[in-house]
Each structure stands twice: as structure tokens, then as C-alpha cells.
Write a protein that holds these residues in place. Structure first.
Motif, short mmCIF file in Angstrom:
data_model
loop_
_atom_site.label_atom_id
_atom_site.label_comp_id
_atom_site.label_asym_id
_atom_site.label_seq_id
_atom_site.Cartn_x
_atom_site.Cartn_y
_atom_site.Cartn_z
N UNK A 261 33.84 34.83 46.04
CA UNK A 261 32.55 35.00 45.36
C UNK A 261 32.52 36.30 44.56
N UNK A 262 33.02 37.38 45.15
CA UNK A 262 33.02 38.67 44.46
C UNK A 262 33.97 38.66 43.27
N UNK A 263 35.07 37.93 43.40
CA UNK A 263 36.08 37.90 42.34
C UNK A 263 35.66 37.07 41.12
N UNK B 22 45.41 32.15 39.76
CA UNK B 22 45.73 33.58 39.93
C UNK B 22 44.67 34.26 40.80
N UNK B 23 43.42 33.83 40.71
CA UNK B 23 42.37 34.40 41.57
C UNK B 23 42.65 34.06 43.04
N UNK B 24 43.02 32.81 43.30
CA UNK B 24 43.34 32.41 44.67
C UNK B 24 44.60 33.13 45.15
N UNK C 108 48.97 44.01 35.55
CA UNK C 108 48.00 44.08 36.63
C UNK C 108 48.22 43.03 37.72
N UNK C 109 49.39 42.39 37.74
CA UNK C 109 49.69 41.44 38.81
C UNK C 109 51.05 41.79 39.40
N UNK D 171 40.93 42.88 41.07
CA UNK D 171 40.53 41.62 41.70
C UNK D 171 39.77 40.71 40.74
N UNK D 172 39.26 41.27 39.64
CA UNK D 172 38.53 40.49 38.65
C UNK D 172 39.29 40.42 37.33
N UNK D 173 40.58 40.60 37.41
CA UNK D 173 41.41 40.69 36.21
C UNK D 173 41.29 39.44 35.34
N UNK D 174 41.45 38.25 35.92
CA UNK D 174 41.45 37.03 35.12
C UNK D 174 40.08 36.77 34.50
#
Length: 368
Positions: free
Chosen positions: A225-227, A209-211, A174-175, A251-254
């Protein structure tokens, strides 16, 4: 702070609250401003990376050394021990614990090369010239610094890199390769901040990873914020019936992979805020990579941390050549390119997992 099996190997004694940065020995006993200390920490780690890279060390050894560097200065003041001496001692010790041994003389020669600007090939390996006496002085300084470092660390050498956790995330899918490259680079940059002594590796890896996903997806993608919300923003909205299975929210994988709770997400929020604060302090026009990250809006739901000052304000007005003939290490107006700019599973080398008083190490360098 909650822990997990992925945090194994990180002793709780080396995890500090963010507020502890306001009470370090440098701030409490030497009247350092927090921004000045963080700037000097970043310069010290940059010097450490350059030293390790010139010695041909694997990234894992340099990450371990950088972690020790930050731990050391939670117990000793930067006014009492020069960042370059401690960086060199961390590198020399890491060559032993990470099984990538280098001779003390070789470390001292590269160290001397870095602080004088003389090519290491022109620094003799034997006592054939007067410059070799300076190399011997550096050897002594490294050994003295190593002795103090060992005591500060309480002989606890174990560290875990967020890169180790990133590999797990990359292997889970997923990345994209672009996200992986960004995340790997941001994880490198995280060592120029004190994140490694504030948060466990999985928190740092998740923040990276989110950034990276936010940077790769572009300005019109979901916000940070959403992630990092506890539940997807659309989870409470009514949806029309459908026979199609719900697609995973990449976008919310981690967040979903680690099953973070509310406390974990607060730590991820703080880690993201500190990273973005660090990037915003750089000389942005000179580096598009940093400008991209610095333009991202920090999370709004967490603490509004502001630890860094613009590095341009803290840059010491030193001449190109010091009076004693030495040249300082390059100033950190901007974060240079990471040592390993991209992730490849086949070549990644990853790390496994009360001090007394000492005399100040003799040093000819200014504490700028």
C-alpha cells in the motif's frame, strides 16, 4: 485504461477488463468455473514453456506465444480446443514471426515426446516406425489449430513483453541484482496468469518490480500500500529544516519513474492482487520462492479480487499412464523455476513489440 508510448504495439482489442474473466467462452458456454479455467490456462502455458524450452527457442518467442494463448481463449472455449494443441500451435506460429524457425516435424516430435513421456531422441525423424504415424497426426493437429489461431488473432501478431519494460527500469538504476532477479522471475510467472490480456506491459512491469522490491526488502519494509500510494506516506507530515537534499524513495521507484496517475495505480493494485492470488494457490511447502511471495500482504485499498482456487483441489486424479499409453504433462501443483532466472543486459533477448466456427480438433487427450 490510460496508455503511454511504452504500450505501443498492444492493440486495445486485446485489453480486457478483469470482469471479462467471468464471461469467457469457457465460462459462458462450457460451464467452467473461473478457478478451473485459470488453472487450465496456467497448465497450458506451463506446457507451452516446456515445449519452447525443449525446442531451444528464445524467451521472447515463448512470451509472444503465451500471449496468443491467452488471447485465443478469450474467443474460444477450452472445452472445444485442448490447451496442448493450442499451445503447440502458438509455439509453431511464434517460430515464424519471431524469426527462430523450426520445422513442423521437429515441433510435432517434441510435442509427441511431451505428451507420451518418451525421450525425443527415441522418436524417429522419418517414417521408420509405427510411432511416426502419431507424429504425423500431431503435425495435422498443429496445422488445424494454427488455422483457427490465426483467425482468432485476426492476424494481429504484435505483442510487447513486460520484460522489455523491465530492462528500461533496470537501466535507470536504483535496483539491486537481487530485485532484478526477483522481478525477472515474477514477469515469467505473470504469463501463467491472464495479466497480459488485462493490463498494458508497463503496468505489469511495475507490479513485478514493486513486488520484487517488497520481497527483497523483507517483512519489515514498507507495505505494498505504501509503495503504490499516489504520494509518499510522509509527504504531508511536517519535517524539520535540513540542508541535506532529500534522498529518493527507492521503494516507490517504479511509481515515480512512470509518473502513474490514480487510474494507473488502481491497475497496478489489481495486477499485484492477481499475482499474489496466483502464488497463494500453489503448493507452498514445496517451493520457498513461492512461499516468500505468497506471504506478502496484498494491497488493501483496491478491489479484493479472489480468482484462484487452491490448485491441489483442481488436480485431476489421473494415473501415471493413460489407457492409450500417453502420460499427461506434469500437473501444476507449484510454479517451476523460471526459464531465465536472472537478468543480464548482455544476454537478454526481448521481443519487439470475429472468429467463425470450426470443427473440434481431433485429440486423444482428456480435457482434464
Amino acid at each position: 485504461m490510460t496508455t503511454s508510448i511504452r504500450d505501443t504495439g498492444v492493440s486495445a482489442q486485446w485489453m480486457f477488463p478483469v470482469e471479462a474473466l467471468q464471461h469467457t467462452p469457457s465460462v459462458e458456454t462450457s460451464n467452467y468455473a473461473i478457478g478451473k479455467e485459470l488453472y487450465d490456462r496456467a497448465r497450458g502455458v506451463e506446457f507451452l514453456f516446456r515445449l519452447g524450452s525443449s525446442l531451444g527457442l528464445p524467451s521472447s518467442a515463448m512470451f509472444t506465444a503465451a500471449t496468443w494463448f491467452h488471447r485465443f481463449f478469450m474467443r474460444f472455449s477450452m472445452e472445444d480446443y485442448h490447451r496442448q494443441d493450442i499451445a503447440a500451435a502458438c509455439i509453431f506460429l511464434a517460430t515464424k514471426t519471431e524469426e527462430c524457425g523450426r520445422k513442423l516435424r521437429d515441433v510435432a516430435r517434441v510435442f509427441q515426446s511431451k505428451i507420451t513421456g518418451v525421450d525425443v531422441a527415441h522418436i524417429p525423424n522419418e517414417s521408420l516406425a509405427s510411432i511416426f504415424a502419431e507424429v504425423e497426426n500431431q503435425q495435422t493437429a498443429i496445422l488445424l489449430a494454427e488455422e483457427i489461431l490465426l483467425e482468432a488473432l485476426c492476424f494481429d501478431f504484435v505483442t510487447t513483453s513486460p520484460h522489455f519494460i523491465l530492462v528500461e527500469l533496470f537501466d535507470a538504476g536504483q535496483t539491486t541484482s537481487k530485485v532484478q532477479d526477483y522481478a525477472w522471475s515474477i514477469a515469467h510467472d505473470s504469463y501463467r496468469t491472464p495479466l497480459c490480456i488485462l493490463f498494458y506491459p508497463r503496468i505489469i512491469a511495475a507490479a513485478c518490480i514493486i513486488l520484487a522490491q517488497r520481497a527483497a526488502d523483507g517483512p519489515h519494509s514498507p507495505s505494498l500500500d505504501a509503495r503504490i500510494s499516489l504520494s509518499p506516506p510522509s509527504a504531508s507530515l511536517p519535517t524539520p529544516p535540513s540542508h541535506k537534499p532529500a534522498s529518493p524513495d527507492v521503494s516507490r521507484f517504479a511509481v515515480e519513474y512512470f509518473g502513474f496517475n490514480e487510474t494507473d495505480l488502481r491497475h497496478v493494485t489489481d495486477a499485484l492482487t492477481i499475482l499474489l492470488d496466483f502464488y497463494a494457490a500453489q503448493d507452498l511447502p514445496s517451493n520457498p520462492y513461492i512461499s516468500l511471495l505468497a506471504s506478502i500482504q496484498p494491497p488493501t485499498h483496491g478491489r479484493q479480487l479472489k480468482l484462484y482456487e487452491p490448485f491441489a483441489r483442481l488436480l485431476p486424479p489421473v494415473p501415471l499412464v493413460m489407457n492409450n499409453g500417453q502420460t499427461p504433462e506434469p500437473s501444476q501443483n507449484a510454479t517451476p523455476a523460471p526459464l531465465t532466472p536472472s537478468y543480464t543486459s548482455s544476454t537478454a533477448k526481448l521481443a519487439p513489440g470475429s472468429p467463425g466456427s470450426h470443427p473440434k480438433i481431433p485429440s486423444q487427450r482428456d480435457l482434464s
